[in-house]
Design an enzyme around this catalytic site. Sequence first.
Site, short mmCIF file in Angstrom:
data_model
loop_
_atom_site.label_atom_id
_atom_site.label_comp_id
_atom_site.label_asym_id
_atom_site.label_seq_id
_atom_site.Cartn_x
_atom_site.Cartn_y
_atom_site.Cartn_z
CE LYS A 66 -3.79 2.31 2.19
NZ LYS A 66 -3.24 3.66 2.08
CD GLU A 208 -1.02 4.25 4.57
OE1 GLU A 208 -2.17 4.79 4.95
OE2 GLU A 208 -0.58 4.53 3.41
#
Length: 305
Positions: A66, A208
């Site tokens: 991500k 993340e």
Amino acid sequence: MTKPPRKPAKPLLGEAEAPIRSRPRKKLDPAQHQLTLDPMPARIDPCLALLKPRPPKGRQWAFEVKWDGYRLAVHIEPKGVRILTRGGHDWTARFPAILAAAKRLPVSTAILDGEAVVFDELGRSDFGKLQQSLGGEDGKRISWESVCMVFDLLYLDGHDLTETEFTARRHLLEGLVPAGGEEAIRLSEEIEADGDVLLRIACEHGLEGIIAKDRNSTYRSGRLGDWLKIKCIQSDGFLIIGYEKSTASFGGIGRLLLAARKSNELVYVGGVGTGFNERSAAELRQQMDKLIIDKPAVDTGRCAY
């Protein structure tokens, strides 16, 4: 007794000395339907990832890192390149390195779906560094450091691919943007791993989170569950210790900076850029601007307020 074959009434190919010709070609009827290429759309609303607490199971799911940045669509045409934000704003001039890389791709027309990021010294995408590269307070600077991590291909050489399954789109994308490149347009590579293992490793490396995508899905705009996002930081209670400014976001808030209590001290845990509308962002900004202090409560390593 076998009968001999009958003689044809006329020679099969006509007289030997006569030239053989096909029928005269009919003129095309302008009213008749012609096979045409798909028109290139001016803009496609992006497919968005649905937040889930755990990675999905099953071979139908493909996993990627991500990225923490700004969603971009790179439109390539013979007349030029356009770089559009998630909201449809034309930011072509603000990403000159991505623009130059797009012009070098071996393609006539294409729409690439990706994320503009700036990497930190450890190779992780850093949203704060991206915002700073774009101008901090005024938000109008040119970002030479930005790289576009592309993860989907929506249009290619006259063909709309949004109704094509994800696996086929990825195959075409990998032929256009090879893995391991160092250009300003790079492939967001698929990672062959169990989702739970990959999430744990991503969190250990300070990323993340991860993204899961249904290999059999077409490209559908909106947050419909074809793509899932699993974050390292799940729901919890955090303290707002500052914010990063942005002229392109609600209330001028690009991202809220958060801290959590660990023993008797505060520890910076990251930021959040969504979850509030224009009104709540403006009210929050007004309240926070009344609480400005000389020294940061927590060292975030970022330019914040």
